[in-house]
Design a protein around this motif. Structure first.
Motif, short mmCIF file in Angstrom:
data_model
loop_
_atom_site.label_atom_id
_atom_site.label_comp_id
_atom_site.label_asym_id
_atom_site.label_seq_id
_atom_site.Cartn_x
_atom_site.Cartn_y
_atom_site.Cartn_z
N ALA A 1 6.40 12.58 1.90
CA ALA A 1 5.78 11.25 1.24
C ALA A 1 6.96 10.20 0.34
CB ALA A 1 4.62 11.61 0.65
N ILE A 2 7.54 11.19 -0.07
CA ILE A 2 8.55 10.76 -0.92
C ILE A 2 9.83 9.73 0.46
CG2 ILE A 2 10.98 11.19 -2.76
CD1 ILE A 2 9.19 13.43 -3.89
N GLU A 3 10.15 10.49 1.11
CA GLU A 3 10.65 9.60 1.85
C GLU A 3 10.10 8.30 2.55
OE1 GLU A 3 13.96 10.13 3.74
OE2 GLU A 3 14.54 12.29 2.14
N SER A 4 8.73 8.61 2.65
CA SER A 4 8.28 7.12 3.18
C SER A 4 8.29 6.63 2.08
CB SER A 4 7.31 7.12 3.59
OG SER A 4 7.26 8.81 4.51
N PRO B 1 0.94 -1.15 0.05
CA PRO B 1 -0.15 0.30 0.16
C PRO B 1 0.42 1.16 0.24
CG PRO B 1 -0.94 -1.50 1.74
CD PRO B 1 0.55 -2.31 0.96
N VAL B 2 0.20 2.22 -0.72
CA VAL B 2 1.57 3.44 -0.72
C VAL B 2 0.69 4.78 0.72
CG1 VAL B 2 1.28 4.82 -2.27
CG2 VAL B 2 1.73 3.39 -3.58
N PRO B 3 1.59 4.81 1.26
CA PRO B 3 1.43 6.26 2.07
C PRO B 3 1.10 7.27 1.66
CG PRO B 3 3.81 5.61 2.11
CD PRO B 3 2.90 4.72 1.51
N ALA B 4 -0.10 7.77 1.98
CA ALA B 4 -0.46 9.26 1.81
C ALA B 4 0.48 9.80 2.39
CB ALA B 4 -1.81 9.39 2.26
N ALA B 5 0.83 11.38 1.57
CA ALA B 5 0.97 12.34 2.65
C ALA B 5 0.56 12.63 3.44
CB ALA B 5 1.42 13.58 1.11
N GLY B 6 1.66 12.67 4.59
CA GLY B 6 1.41 13.26 5.54
C GLY B 6 0.87 11.73 6.54
N GLU B 7 0.52 10.99 6.22
CA GLU B 7 0.05 9.77 6.89
C GLU B 7 1.83 9.13 7.59
OE1 GLU B 7 -0.93 5.71 6.47
OE2 GLU B 7 -1.04 6.83 4.15
N ALA B 8 1.76 8.66 9.34
CA ALA B 8 2.49 8.20 9.28
C ALA B 8 2.75 6.34 8.96
CB ALA B 8 2.71 8.60 10.91
N LEU B 9 3.77 5.88 8.76
CA LEU B 9 3.68 4.90 8.74
C LEU B 9 3.34 4.10 9.56
CD1 LEU B 9 7.87 4.69 6.53
CD2 LEU B 9 5.20 4.45 5.97
N PRO B 10 2.85 2.94 9.51
CA PRO B 10 2.91 2.12 10.59
C PRO B 10 3.84 2.10 10.92
CG PRO B 10 2.93 0.44 8.48
CD PRO B 10 2.90 1.77 8.28
N ALA C 1 4.50 24.04 2.98
CA ALA C 1 3.61 23.01 3.94
C ALA C 1 3.86 22.05 3.02
CB ALA C 1 2.22 23.65 4.50
N TRP C 2 3.17 22.04 1.95
CA TRP C 2 3.32 21.18 0.45
C TRP C 2 3.80 20.75 -0.30
CZ3 TRP C 2 3.44 19.78 -4.34
CH2 TRP C 2 2.87 19.82 -5.16
N MET C 3 5.45 21.45 -0.54
CA MET C 3 6.15 20.61 -0.94
C MET C 3 6.77 19.59 0.68
SD MET C 3 8.02 23.89 -2.72
CE MET C 3 7.61 24.24 -4.21
N VAL C 4 6.72 20.83 1.45
CA VAL C 4 7.61 19.03 2.76
C VAL C 4 6.49 17.96 3.21
CG1 VAL C 4 8.16 19.11 5.12
CG2 VAL C 4 8.64 21.18 3.90
N LEU C 5 5.71 18.29 3.50
CA LEU C 5 4.59 17.23 3.05
C LEU C 5 4.54 15.78 1.62
CD1 LEU C 5 1.10 18.61 4.12
CD2 LEU C 5 2.44 16.92 5.37
N HIS C 6 4.82 15.91 0.71
CA HIS C 6 5.24 15.95 -0.82
C HIS C 6 6.39 15.35 -0.52
CE1 HIS C 6 1.16 15.12 -2.67
NE2 HIS C 6 1.01 16.70 -1.94
N ARG C 7 7.30 16.05 -0.47
CA ARG C 7 8.69 15.52 0.34
C ARG C 7 9.00 14.15 0.82
NH1 ARG C 7 12.22 13.05 -0.06
NH2 ARG C 7 14.72 14.05 -0.27
#
Lengths: 65, 222, 301, 245
Positions: free
Chosen positions: C223-226, A47-56, C215-221
């Motif tokens: 997400a990429i790291e995640s 599953p792809v994490p959403a932006a701002g969502e924490a990893l499990p 804020a938008w850029m950091v959130l998406h960046r």
């Protein structure tokens, strides 16, 4: 307010244009990287994490030393 | 910590005394750098006299890079870093020892370079007390910052290119402060040179603190 | 916000980030309209005063990015708050900060060419900004060196602090230096005799809009790291299975079904502190493609 | 008998590669334990993990009473590791190298000379630069540093490699002496004849793990394998056969 000094629109265009190109380019690179990674994740069935969502189970305390 | 520092500094200086890399390679390199500056700028003695202090400190900075790289390539050879980690030496002690050894080599290089700019650029050295204090503080700062970034990049494959990228911008205030203090000392700019020394002192103190606190961790992760 | 608010499966945006993005876009459009059309030209600087709606805000975002990076690095180094999410935040905000720093220097350079007649001058603020850029480009290069994730994170965090403590020193140094050189190039905002109401409003809006963009850029960046760390962890789980299967008769690459039917490898597979997160699940499910434990996902933004 | 090493499901990474993927190992005081397995099985990694050089990221790891998952640095001074690399400075002399190693680990300078003598590093050798030594001689210098430090736990990685027959005998003697003095030895070796004669117990490593499987695949050169990972007890050496699983 009256404009005693006119002109300078070329500098304004340059400044706004450069800002747009640089920030737009960065946003484009973000979106492209995001798309590539999301595709690779989907291929591996994760599953792809959403932006701002924490990893499990991302260690919030000092536990993931 | 101090005992460990003495031990490590003694070891590094002994290696240097036997291998003579600094005297046989880095010192000639420093002089060549001065020569190249001479070619590149002007034969005009006036210009060289005025930019001499700046060139001096740029040359010192370049030599710092070489000294730091040499200091950590010693430890990279033949698993010596594992040996250092296994010995259980205090991280702060290793940091102070290596920084002291680098500083000692830099002092020797600065003597050579000072001689070089007097002879080649016709610089005149006034206010020896101010000049020597500047040299002392700037050397400590450069050695401390160099050691911190040296160990940080030591374990990485890209260390040769990463170290200058990290160290040069960070060391820019030292070059600035030392050059300005020196210019003030020889009367090329107005104002007191002493206030630049607080800047150099603050920089050195900051990096000594960071190094003593963080070196153990950085050595671990290298 | 729960992940269920996502519409398309596999999309990395959540409703919150989409709203944020839409707001940012609308804000940028309003900003351009106000900045380029509504607000009047300046008596002193003519039309180029319109750059004031871009340049100071991006400079502030650059400093904000580096500041967030330093704070996140401290949070990572502090044992009680240590978590890889701080490391990711530090990396993401530093990269966004570098992007804004480049924008700051480029737009400032263009403005300076008009106001001062030169592309660059050794003004304290300019020098400080350029040094910051150089230092954080080095930091980003260090982050890309790879290796053990914990080591990389610690190294990066210490570097970020080393980089950041240079800021006050540089600031002091360059202000003395300019004092010595009698440099008269000053930051221009203070010189405007009076700021027109529309100018003030537009400038304030620019800060708000750029903060949204940041804020938008950091959130998406982030997400990429995640996603990167999740990909690495996927590889990690398989690598352990592969590695252990070297010892047993079970063929390498045995599928997840064998994990439930019998032990693929000898011994219980331990809970593993992987590179980016703790995986504390039953051994069988560690090998199986698993659904996200969604209830554990924190509130999305 | 106190337990010197206790690993449970230990996992260790090099980069992203799991060099250890769940190792169980118990070693007790004054034992000589041989790790055997194919190249890349994880023998060296186990030794490095026990020395606190390789971080154990999951599972349990306790060496000499120190929890390695908490502070791997605390154990280092009490452990000696003879690895593939000799950790010597090329530009220093033999005596300087051993002296630095001993003093760095908190030892006394006076222990250097006897150790050099014991390894046959006499005459002009102590004043010779390490760079001009042969591989076998470097190995002996490294061993001399270990003997001079005399740590509580000896971790030897291929200790016989590069040594001639005479010095292999010397090494075996050193190891047996160390155990008599109350030290514990873990070694990894491909010299089966020598290592089997020396070791009190044999542990098989494969795929970064220690399989408890009674009949692991592949030919096992363990003589008289009865219990799990049991081996011949070397004569004259106090040792204890324990189950690994």
């Amino acid at each position: 307010m009256s404009a005693s000094v006119t002109g300078g629109w070329d500098y304004v265009a340059g400044g706004y244009g450069a800002t747009t190109v640089l920030l737009g380019g960065y946003v484009a690179s973000l979106l492209r990287r995001r798309r590539v990674l999301a595709r690779r994740l989907r291929v591996s069935g994760t599953p792809v994490p959403a932006a701002g969502e924490a990893l499990p189970a991302d260690g919030a305390g000092g536990d993931d030393r | 910590m101090w005992r460990d520092a003495l031990l490590v500094a003694g070891k590094d200086l002994r290696v240097e005394a036997r291998s003579r890399v600094t005297t046989n390679q880095v010192a000639p390199y420093a002089l060549i750098v001065l020569f190249v500056f001479g070619f590149a700028f002007d034969q005009d003695q006036y210009v060289l006299t005025h930019i001499g202090p700046g060139l001096f400190w740029v040359a010192v900075l370049l030599c710092t890079l070489l000294a730091v790289q040499r200091s950590f390539s010693l430890e990279a050879a033949d698993g010596a870093r594992d040996g250092l980690r296994l010995s259980g030496l205090d991280g702060g002690g290793i940091f102070l020892g290596k920084a002291a050894a680098i500083a000692a080599q830099l002092v020797a290089l600065e003597a050579v370079l000072a001689f070089g700019i007097v002879v080649l650029f016709g610089a005149h050295l006034a206010h020896p007390l101010l000049l020597l204090t500047t040299c002392a503080l700037a050397t400590v700062g450069l050695a401390a910052a160099g050691t911190v970034y040296g160990v940080m990049s030591a374990g990485l494959r890209v260390r040769e290119t990463l170290l200058p990228l990290l160290l040069l911008p960070v060391a820019a205030p030292i070059v600035l402060g030392a050059t300005q203090a020196w210019l003030a000392a020889v009367g090329l700019v107005t104002g007191s040179g002493w206030r630049w020394l607080t800047l150099l002192g603050a920089f050195a103190a900051m990096y000594l603190t960071i190094g003593v606190l963080a070196f153990g961790t950085l050595l671990e992760e290298a | 916000m729960t992940p269920s608010s996502r519409q398309r499966p596999g999309a990395t945006s959540s409703r919150a980030t989409r709203i944020l993005g839409a707001l940012t876009l609308a804000g940028l459009a309003v900003l351009a309209f106000l900045g380029l059309y509504v607000s009047p030209p300046d008596g002193l600087q003519g039309e180029t005063v319109r750059l004031i709606y871009v340049h100071p805000a991006s400079a502030t975002m650059a400093y904000l990015g580096f500041g967030v990076c330093a704070v996140a690095s401290i949070a990572f180094l502090w044992p009680r708050t240590r978590s890889y999410r701080w490391d990711r935040l530090a990396g993401a905000s530093a990269e966004v900060g570098v992007a804004f720093c480049v924008v700051t220097i480029v737009s400032g350079s263009i403005w300076g060419r008009y106001s001062w007649g030169v592309w660059w001058t050794w003004d304290p603020r300019l020098t400080l900004t350029a040094l910051l850029l150089a230092v954080f480009v080095g930091y980003l290069a260090l982050r890309r060196t790879g290796g053990d994730p914990l080591g990389r994170a610690k190294r990066s965090a210490i570097t970020a602090l080393c980089c950041f403590v240079v800021v006050p020193v540089d600031h002091e140094a360059t202000s003395w230096w300019v004092g010595l050189h009698q440099n008269d190039t000053l930051f221009r905002i203070g010189k405007s005799p009076l700021i027109h109401g529309w100018q003030l409003a537009t400038m304030l809006l620019s800060f708000v809009v750029f903060t949204l963009l940041f804020a938008w850029m950091v959130l998406h960046r982030l997400a990429i790291e995640s996603m990167e760390s999740r990909l690495e962890d996927e590889g990690y789980v398989w690598a352990i299975a592969e590695r252990r299967s070297e010892s047993g008769p079970a063929p390498a690459g045995a599928t997840a079904s064998s994990a439930s039917s019998g032990p693929l490898v000898a011994g219980p597979l331990p809970p593993v502190a992987t590179s980016q997160r703790m995986v504390q699940e039953a051994p069988g499910s560690l090998l199986a493609p698993r659904p996200l434990p969604r209830e554990r996902g924190e509130a999305g933004l | 008998m106190d337990q010197v090493i206790r690993l449970r499901s230990a996992v260790a990474l090099v980069g992203r590669f799991p060099v250890l993927a769940g190792v169980d190992l118990d070693v007790f005081g004054t034992e000589i334990v041989l790790l055997q397995g194919a190249n890349g099985a994880g023998k060296t990694s186990i030794l490095r993990a026990c020395a606190g050089l390789l971080r154990v990221v999951a599972g349990e790891a306790c060496v000499l009473g120190v929890e390695l998952t908490e502070d791997p640095r605390a154990v280092r001074r009490r452990v000696g590791l003879l690895g593939h690399a000799t950790a010597l400075y090329d530009d220093l002399t033999v005596a300087d190298n051993v002296t630095f190693a001993v003093r760095a680990a908190g030892g006394e300078r006076s222990s250097v000379r006897p150790a050099l003598d014991r390894l046959g590093l006499t005459g002009r050798l102590p004043a010779t630069r390490v760079a001009s030594l042969s591989a076998g001689q470097r190995r002996r210098v490294s061993l001399a540093a270990l003997v001079a430090r005399d740590p509580e736990l000896w971790l030897l990685d291929e200790p016989h490699a590069g040594l001639d027959a005479e010095h292999r005998d010397l090494l075996d003697g050193l190891v047996r002496d160390a155990v008599v003095r109350g030290r514990t030895v873990v070694l990894a070796s491909h010299e089966h004849h020598r290592a089997h004669a020396l070791a009190g117990r044999i542990v098989t490593v494969a795929g970064g793990a220690t399989p408890p499987d009674p009949a692991p695949p592949g030919p096992l050169p363990v003589p008289g394998a009865g219990a799990v990972a049991a081996g011949a007890v070397a004569p004259g050496v106090a040792s204890e056969v324990t189950s690994v699983a």
